[in-house]
Every structure is written in C-alpha cells, then in structure tokens.
Design a protein around this motif. Structure first.
Motif, short mmCIF file in Angstrom:
data_model
loop_
_atom_site.label_atom_id
_atom_site.label_comp_id
_atom_site.label_asym_id
_atom_site.label_seq_id
_atom_site.Cartn_x
_atom_site.Cartn_y
_atom_site.Cartn_z
N TYR A 131 14.88 -28.93 11.00
CA TYR A 131 13.49 -29.08 11.45
C TYR A 131 13.31 -30.36 12.26
O TYR A 131 12.45 -30.46 13.13
CB TYR A 131 12.55 -29.09 10.24
N GLY A 132 14.13 -31.38 11.93
CA GLY A 132 14.05 -32.63 12.67
C GLY A 132 13.15 -33.68 12.05
O GLY A 132 12.71 -34.61 12.74
N VAL A 133 12.87 -33.55 10.75
CA VAL A 133 12.05 -34.59 10.11
C VAL A 133 12.78 -35.92 10.14
O VAL A 133 14.01 -35.96 10.17
CB VAL A 133 11.68 -34.20 8.65
N LYS A 134 12.04 -37.01 10.15
CA LYS A 134 12.63 -38.35 10.19
C LYS A 134 12.74 -38.99 8.82
O LYS A 134 13.39 -40.01 8.65
CB LYS A 134 11.82 -39.26 11.13
N VAL A 135 12.02 -38.43 7.84
CA VAL A 135 12.22 -38.84 6.45
C VAL A 135 12.33 -37.58 5.60
O VAL A 135 11.76 -36.54 5.93
CB VAL A 135 11.07 -39.72 5.88
N SER A 136 13.13 -37.68 4.55
CA SER A 136 13.16 -36.63 3.54
C SER A 136 13.24 -37.33 2.19
O SER A 136 12.81 -38.48 2.09
CB SER A 136 14.33 -35.67 3.78
N GLY A 137 13.77 -36.67 1.17
CA GLY A 137 13.82 -37.33 -0.12
C GLY A 137 13.99 -36.34 -1.24
O GLY A 137 14.61 -35.28 -1.06
N CYS A 138 13.46 -36.68 -2.39
CA CYS A 138 13.56 -35.77 -3.54
C CYS A 138 12.26 -35.78 -4.33
O CYS A 138 11.47 -36.73 -4.24
CB CYS A 138 14.74 -36.17 -4.43
N THR A 139 12.09 -34.69 -5.07
CA THR A 139 10.86 -34.48 -5.83
C THR A 139 11.21 -34.05 -7.25
O THR A 139 12.00 -33.12 -7.43
CB THR A 139 10.01 -33.36 -5.18
N VAL A 140 10.64 -34.71 -8.24
CA VAL A 140 10.72 -34.25 -9.62
C VAL A 140 9.39 -33.57 -9.93
O VAL A 140 8.32 -34.16 -9.69
CB VAL A 140 10.97 -35.41 -10.60
N HIS A 141 9.47 -32.33 -10.40
CA HIS A 141 8.21 -31.58 -10.60
C HIS A 141 8.32 -30.66 -11.79
O HIS A 141 9.43 -30.36 -12.27
CB HIS A 141 7.87 -30.79 -9.32
N LEU A 142 7.17 -30.18 -12.25
CA LEU A 142 7.16 -29.19 -13.32
C LEU A 142 7.48 -27.83 -12.74
O LEU A 142 7.10 -27.53 -11.59
CB LEU A 142 5.79 -29.17 -14.00
N GLY A 143 8.18 -27.01 -13.51
CA GLY A 143 8.52 -25.68 -13.05
C GLY A 143 7.42 -24.70 -13.40
O GLY A 143 6.89 -24.73 -14.50
N ASP A 144 7.03 -23.87 -12.44
CA ASP A 144 6.11 -22.77 -12.74
C ASP A 144 6.56 -21.51 -12.01
O ASP A 144 7.70 -21.44 -11.55
CB ASP A 144 4.65 -23.16 -12.49
N GLU A 145 5.68 -20.53 -11.86
CA GLU A 145 6.09 -19.24 -11.29
C GLU A 145 6.46 -19.34 -9.81
O GLU A 145 7.17 -18.50 -9.28
CB GLU A 145 4.98 -18.20 -11.44
#
Ligand code: GRF
Length: 205
Positions: A131-145
C-alpha cells in the motif's frame, strides 16, 4: 493477588510466546501460563513451551476433527479443564468459531502485525508494504467475531523504510511486538480495564 491463569495458542515460531514466558519468569508479568495449544505438530513454539516448563503443552491435530466447531470444542474443553482465564493468541493461524468466541468473550487476546484497523488478515505486513504506508506497527486487541476486529488494548508504531522487504519490516514490527505483548498482559493483570463502546479504558487512567 492471584495470577491470571493463561493459555497461549500458537501455530508457528513462538517468539511472542517466548518473550511472554521470559517476562513471567523475570516476575514482570503476573500471569501463570498453564497451557500451550498448537494446531501444528512441528511448531517451534511447542519446544519453547516444553523447555520453559509449561505444565501442559498440547498439539491438537485439526485432521482429527470434522470441522472448525469440533476442533474449537476440543480446545475449549482443554481450556476449561486447566482453568484458563485468558486465552492469548500468539501467531495462531486459525479463525475462531463464533461459539468459541462467545464462550470466551472478553478473555481472548491477540496480537496483529499492523496498526488496526488497517491491514487485517494473514498478509498484513505485505499489504502494508504494498500500500505504501510510511508507518506500520502492531496491535494487541481483544478477539471477537470480526477478524482482527475487537477492541484495541495497545498499539506501537514503527517506520516503514524505503528499502524494506516483507521480512525486514516484519522483523522491525516483531521487536515492538516482543516489548508490547508482555507489557500489555502485565497491564491487564495489574490494572484491569473497562470497555466503553469500542474503547478500552484502563482502570488507573
Ligand atoms: C506475529 O507477527 C503476530 O503479530 C502474528 O503472527 C506472528 C507470530 O509470530 N499474529 P511468533 O510465532 O510469535 O514469532
């Protein structure tokens, strides 16, 4: 305070599992990893768990079950049998059935290698690069449907560099994952949180 009892579900290399276990061993993350479940018999994560002395390390072979529901029911039985309060997904590559999600709602935690809600799914790192984004990273999240769709517990940003490949970007993201995942579990255990709409509000804030 009693430590939260945790199961970690894995499919692969298990580097997130490893840093969580190390953080627990150092006394920095007050959880008790009782069970590790892998859906892959050759996952490196299995030997990481065994070497770290996790009491129950189980390979559940999907081939032995008629479908997702039956496979998840077996995992749910293991989680209940070992009294697991939280289910930590760490590179677990199967989509969870809705009955599993509703049974453990609010207790499933996942880490994803992008800044959600951008780039859901298994090819998050490639998709961000393309896509060409200039920042990315990681996400900790709750799992749902919804795939990679539950309330966000924590995020961390890394730059995307001009010469990046999938592997170099993923390696940079994983450095952050390895810091963020144990730290977020520790915060969950120490502080707790409320969910307001889609927002996670930490109790101490
Ligand atoms: C991580 O990048 C995580 O975000 C994604 O799968 C990868 C697992 O890595 N869900 P590892 O098996 O913990 O090394």
């Amino acid at each position: 305070m009693n430590a939260k009892t945790v199961a970690v579900m894995v499919s692969g290399r298990g580097t997130n599992l490893k840093v969580i276990l190390e953080s627990v061993a150092r006394g920095e993350c007050p959880v008790d990893v009782k069970l590790v479940i892998s859906d892959k018999g050759d996952a490196e994560a299995l030997s990481i768990a065994r070497n770290a002395g996790v009491p129950h390390v189980v390979y559940v072979d999907p081939e032995n079950f008629a479908g997702r529901e039956q496979f998840d029911a077996e995992c749910a039985e293991l989680l209940d049998r070992h009294g697991c309060q939280w289910i930590v997904l760490a590179g677990y590559m199967r989509i969870l059935s809705s009955s599993f999600v509703s049974r453990f709602r609010g207790r499933i935690i996942n880490i994803h290698p992008s800044l959600l809600p951008s780039f859901v799914g298994a090819k998050a790192v490639e998709d961000a690069l393309e896509y060409g984004v200039k920042v990315s990273g990681c996400t900790v999240h709750l799992g749902d449907e919804v795939l990679d769709g539950g309330p966000i517990l924590a995020q961390s940003v890394v730059p995307v560099l001009d010469g990046d490949t999938r592997d170099s970007l993923h390696a940079r993201i994983q450095v952050e994952e390895h810091r963020l995942y144990p730290a977020t579990l520790a915060r969950m255990a120490n502080e707790g949180f409320d969910i307001v709409g889609r927002r996670v509000v930490w109790k101490s804030t």
